[in-house]
Design an enzyme around this catalytic site. Structure first.
Site, mmCIF file in Angstrom:
data_model
loop_
_atom_site.group_PDB
_atom_site.id
_atom_site.type_symbol
_atom_site.label_atom_id
_atom_site.label_comp_id
_atom_site.label_asym_id
_atom_site.label_seq_id
_atom_site.Cartn_x
_atom_site.Cartn_y
_atom_site.Cartn_z
ATOM 1 N N ASN A 156 38.416 28.937 -6.677
ATOM 2 C CA ASN A 156 39.441 27.748 -6.478
ATOM 3 C C ASN A 156 40.399 28.023 -7.337
ATOM 4 O O ASN A 156 41.068 26.968 -7.570
ATOM 5 C CB ASN A 156 38.660 26.606 -6.518
ATOM 6 C CG ASN A 156 37.968 26.135 -8.103
ATOM 7 O OD1 ASN A 156 38.241 27.062 -8.793
ATOM 8 N ND2 ASN A 156 37.539 24.849 -8.301
ATOM 9 N N LYS A 166 29.470 20.881 -12.233
ATOM 10 C CA LYS A 166 28.974 21.050 -10.906
ATOM 11 C C LYS A 166 29.088 22.335 -10.256
ATOM 12 O O LYS A 166 28.517 22.778 -9.439
ATOM 13 C CB LYS A 166 30.495 20.360 -10.070
ATOM 14 C CG LYS A 166 30.420 18.860 -10.116
ATOM 15 C CD LYS A 166 31.391 18.241 -9.096
ATOM 16 C CE LYS A 166 31.376 16.761 -8.691
ATOM 17 N NZ LYS A 166 32.717 16.403 -8.032
ATOM 18 N N LYS A 182 20.141 32.627 0.601
ATOM 19 C CA LYS A 182 18.747 32.285 1.432
ATOM 20 C C LYS A 182 19.029 32.532 3.173
ATOM 21 O O LYS A 182 18.415 33.033 3.809
ATOM 22 C CB LYS A 182 18.377 31.028 1.103
ATOM 23 C CG LYS A 182 16.926 30.507 1.947
ATOM 24 C CD LYS A 182 16.515 28.981 1.334
ATOM 25 C CE LYS A 182 15.538 28.726 2.243
ATOM 26 N NZ LYS A 182 16.043 27.556 3.066
ATOM 27 N N TYR A 198 28.441 23.227 -20.404
ATOM 28 C CA TYR A 198 28.362 24.586 -19.951
ATOM 29 C C TYR A 198 26.823 24.973 -20.210
ATOM 30 O O TYR A 198 26.382 25.529 -19.090
ATOM 31 C CB TYR A 198 29.240 25.231 -20.996
ATOM 32 C CG TYR A 198 29.172 26.617 -20.505
ATOM 33 C CD1 TYR A 198 29.885 27.290 -19.358
ATOM 34 C CD2 TYR A 198 28.770 27.772 -21.634
ATOM 35 C CE1 TYR A 198 29.968 28.634 -19.127
ATOM 36 C CE2 TYR A 198 28.923 29.077 -21.405
ATOM 37 C CZ TYR A 198 29.633 29.554 -20.105
ATOM 38 O OH TYR A 198 29.710 31.044 -19.999
ATOM 39 N N ARG A 209 39.924 31.427 -25.684
ATOM 40 C CA ARG A 209 38.773 32.014 -26.429
ATOM 41 C C ARG A 209 39.198 33.182 -27.481
ATOM 42 O O ARG A 209 40.648 33.226 -27.541
ATOM 43 C CB ARG A 209 38.046 33.002 -25.370
ATOM 44 C CG ARG A 209 37.127 32.054 -24.631
ATOM 45 C CD ARG A 209 36.219 32.882 -23.581
ATOM 46 N NE ARG A 209 36.992 33.207 -22.320
ATOM 47 C CZ ARG A 209 36.414 33.662 -21.173
ATOM 48 N NH1 ARG A 209 35.263 33.944 -21.251
ATOM 49 N NH2 ARG A 209 37.247 33.843 -20.096
HETATM 50 P P1 NAD Z 1 37.086 33.238 -15.729
HETATM 51 O O1 NAD Z 1 37.708 31.638 -16.142
HETATM 52 O O2 NAD Z 1 38.216 34.242 -15.844
HETATM 53 O O3 NAD Z 1 36.558 33.458 -14.488
HETATM 54 C C1 NAD Z 1 35.637 32.366 -13.689
HETATM 55 C C2 NAD Z 1 36.205 32.159 -12.501
HETATM 56 O O4 NAD Z 1 35.582 31.018 -11.585
HETATM 57 C C3 NAD Z 1 37.710 31.852 -12.264
HETATM 58 O O5 NAD Z 1 38.637 32.632 -11.481
HETATM 59 C C4 NAD Z 1 37.753 30.280 -11.818
HETATM 60 O O6 NAD Z 1 38.949 29.932 -11.300
HETATM 61 C C5 NAD Z 1 36.556 30.429 -10.931
HETATM 62 N N1 NAD Z 1 35.973 29.288 -10.675
HETATM 63 C C6 NAD Z 1 35.254 28.041 -11.632
HETATM 64 N N2 NAD Z 1 34.763 27.138 -10.844
HETATM 65 C C7 NAD Z 1 34.911 27.457 -9.584
HETATM 66 C C8 NAD Z 1 34.610 26.574 -8.533
HETATM 67 N N3 NAD Z 1 34.069 25.493 -8.768
HETATM 68 N N4 NAD Z 1 34.651 27.112 -7.322
HETATM 69 C C9 NAD Z 1 35.383 28.343 -7.362
HETATM 70 N N5 NAD Z 1 35.742 29.198 -8.292
HETATM 71 C C10 NAD Z 1 35.358 28.649 -9.560
HETATM 72 O O7 NAD Z 1 35.931 33.755 -16.861
HETATM 73 P P2 NAD Z 1 35.142 34.982 -17.197
HETATM 74 O O8 NAD Z 1 35.185 35.169 -18.568
HETATM 75 O O9 NAD Z 1 35.704 35.941 -15.815
HETATM 76 O O10 NAD Z 1 33.609 34.392 -16.534
HETATM 77 C C11 NAD Z 1 33.046 34.735 -15.483
HETATM 78 C C12 NAD Z 1 31.493 34.227 -15.462
HETATM 79 O O11 NAD Z 1 30.796 34.872 -16.376
HETATM 80 C C13 NAD Z 1 31.416 32.728 -15.831
HETATM 81 O O12 NAD Z 1 30.337 32.255 -14.944
HETATM 82 C C14 NAD Z 1 30.993 32.918 -17.101
HETATM 83 O O13 NAD Z 1 30.013 31.563 -17.495
HETATM 84 C C15 NAD Z 1 30.419 34.041 -17.203
HETATM 85 N N6 NAD Z 1 30.119 34.522 -18.749
HETATM 86 C C16 NAD Z 1 31.145 34.980 -19.148
HETATM 87 C C17 NAD Z 1 31.249 35.596 -20.574
HETATM 88 C C18 NAD Z 1 32.377 36.206 -21.119
HETATM 89 O O14 NAD Z 1 32.340 36.538 -22.458
HETATM 90 N N7 NAD Z 1 33.410 36.433 -20.476
HETATM 91 C C19 NAD Z 1 30.199 35.283 -21.411
HETATM 92 C C20 NAD Z 1 28.852 34.652 -20.654
HETATM 93 C C21 NAD Z 1 28.987 34.403 -19.379
HETATM 94 N N1 UDP Z 2 37.508 31.282 -32.882
HETATM 95 C C1 UDP Z 2 38.290 31.427 -33.839
HETATM 96 N N2 UDP Z 2 39.754 31.340 -33.768
HETATM 97 C C2 UDP Z 2 40.176 30.957 -32.465
HETATM 98 C C3 UDP Z 2 39.295 31.186 -31.460
HETATM 99 C C4 UDP Z 2 37.923 31.075 -31.701
HETATM 100 O O1 UDP Z 2 38.012 31.672 -35.117
HETATM 101 O O2 UDP Z 2 41.466 30.961 -32.237
HETATM 102 C C5 UDP Z 2 36.187 31.587 -33.166
HETATM 103 C C6 UDP Z 2 35.055 30.443 -32.474
HETATM 104 O O3 UDP Z 2 34.869 29.275 -33.573
HETATM 105 C C7 UDP Z 2 33.721 31.085 -32.542
HETATM 106 C C8 UDP Z 2 34.264 32.508 -32.112
HETATM 107 O O4 UDP Z 2 35.644 32.568 -32.468
HETATM 108 O O5 UDP Z 2 32.946 30.900 -33.501
HETATM 109 C C9 UDP Z 2 34.130 32.756 -30.574
HETATM 110 O O6 UDP Z 2 34.853 31.798 -29.802
HETATM 111 P P1 UDP Z 2 35.174 32.059 -28.108
HETATM 112 O O7 UDP Z 2 36.112 30.942 -27.893
HETATM 113 O O8 UDP Z 2 35.625 33.443 -27.884
HETATM 114 O O9 UDP Z 2 33.701 31.953 -27.402
HETATM 115 P P2 UDP Z 2 32.175 31.630 -27.609
HETATM 116 O O10 UDP Z 2 31.513 32.883 -28.228
HETATM 117 O O11 UDP Z 2 32.013 30.475 -28.794
HETATM 118 O O12 UDP Z 2 31.827 30.989 -26.507
#
Ligand code: NAD
Ligand code: UDP
Length: 319
Positions: free
Chosen positions: A32, A96, A110, A150, A191
């Site tokens: 979305n 959600k 499923k 989250y 991030r």
């Molecule tokens: P991202 O924000 O780039 O990607 C998330 C995507 O999901 C986006 O394109 C967003 O538009 C879409 N989205 C969110 N809510 C939606 C909804 N209701 N319907 C349809 N699309 C929706 O973030 P990412 O880092 O690529 O994360 C992807 C997945 O991996 C997430 O589930 C996140 O929780 C998980 N994850 C990522 C990390 C990381 O370090 N990047 C770590 C742990 C888990």
């Molecule tokens: N952080 C930071 N400066 C920034 C953004 C994040 O020092 O500008 C720190 C934050 O406090 C955390 C770590 O970096 O301890 C990683 O944060 P991030 O937002 O990447 O994701 P998280 O690992 O907490 O999900």
């Protein structure tokens, strides 16, 4: 296989779509665009084996063609206190996506007898009291803290995934993803990697939150995608940690980025950490090593160089 990737226009999702196409699958990316962007998948549009559907997965998902796998990544993912795309600003949408979105995505799996994979997170361990984090650890999460929108959504998503597996026999996988970075992260998602790199490339001091002694362990996106692809093909229903065990403090991490980018502006200790910001995080990846014969290969400096190149190009285009 025909594979539905929710969150397919996001950072990880777009890389996963690309990998699935390379392996010869056809892909439907559903998103979305709440935190993702069509820019991430623009290079895939027009292919016969790729389709993008703009849809909120919290609403019923109707897809008439048979799908063989559903990979559920849709969810806001940044804990930033300030970015409008951080989950703290999108609390209900995040709950959600994790709850209703997971339910709907499991429903598709499923109906079609498809394999299902959940993108879960190290945040299910909360601010962990065990270190490094093994999959057997139940976690330390404040159910009413700001990050709970989250963390608890993902914990619910894992519970729902296991319930569909145990009750309906859906062939499920749960990937617990630890901090992953690389090209296509949104520069403004708040991030630490895009924040630090954006600041470094603008010649500004890097904003280290708190005293910077907190740690993370960063995995380059190509390594993660390899792990996710192997997990999809493996016969494992219990959660598997995917991440890079190399742990680093945020102060050290800032110094590495300043060094690689040639930024001489240093760092500034800036503001409060979000409540519940984990003190230490490091994956135990013994399960992934054993089950998937997987471990990360890209060093932190190589991964950051690739990411810096990407963000340099993005900033040049925006200028
Ligand atoms: P991202 O924000 O780039 O990607 C998330 C995507 O999901 C986006 O394109 C967003 O538009 C879409 N989205 C969110 N809510 C939606 C909804 N209701 N319907 C349809 N699309 C929706 O973030 P990412 O880092 O690529 O994360 C992807 C997945 O991996 C997430 O589930 C996140 O929780 C998980 N994850 C990522 C990390 C990381 O370090 N990047 C770590 C742990 C888990
Ligand atoms: N952080 C930071 N400066 C920034 C953004 C994040 O020092 O500008 C720190 C934050 O406090 C955390 C770590 O970096 O301890 C990683 O944060 P991030 O937002 O990447 O994701 P998280 O690992 O907490 O999900």
């Amino acid at each position: 296989m025909r594979i539905l990737v929710t969150g397919g226009a996001g950072f990880i999702g777009s890389h996963l779509c690309e990998r699935l196409l390379t392996e010869g699958h056809s892909v439907i990316a559903m998103d979305n665009l709440i935190t993702g962007s069509v820019d991430n998948i623009a290079h895939l549009s027009g292919r016969d084996d790729f389709l993008f559907i703009q849809h909120n997965v919290a609403n019923y998902i109707y897809f008439p063609k048979v799908v063989h796998a559903v990979l559920h990544l849709a969810s806001p993912a940044s804990p930033s206190q300030t970015s409008p795309t951080g989950y703290l600003q999108l609390p209900i949408q995040t709950l959600k996506a994790g709850a209703l979105g997971t339910l709907n995505a499991l429903g598709v799996a499923k109906t079609h007898g498809a394999r299902f994979m959940l993108a879960s997170t190290s945040e299910v361990y909360g601010d962990p009291l065990e270190h490094p984090q093994e999959e057997s650890y139940w976690g330390h999460v404040d159910p009413v803290g700001p990050r709970s929108v989250y963390d608890e959504a993902k914990r619910f998503a894992e519970a729902m995934t296991m319930a569909y597996h145990r009750t309906h026999g859906v062939d499920t996988r749960i990937a617990r993803i630890f901090n992953t970075y690389g090209p296509r992260m949104a520069l403004d998602d708040g991030r630490v990697v895009p924040n630090f790199i954006g600041q470094a490339l603008r010649g500004e001091p890097l904003t280290v939150y708190g005293n910077g002694a907190q740690t993370r362990s960063f995995c380059y996106v190509d390594d993660l995608i390899e792990g996710l692809y192997r997990l999809l093909s493996a016969d494992e229903h219990m959660p598997v940690n995917l991440g890079n065990p190399q742990e680093i403090t945020m102060r050290e991490f800032a110094a590495v980025i300043n060094d690689l980018s040639g930024n001489s502006a240093g760092t500034c200790l800036d503001g409060d950490r979000t409540s519940g910001d984990p003190e230490r995080r490091q994956p135990d990846i013994e399960r992934a090593k054993r089950l998937l014969e997987w471990e990360p290969r890209v060093s932190l400096t190589d991964g950051l160089e690739l990411t810096l190149t990407y963000f340099r190009e993005r900033l040049a285009m925006a200028a």
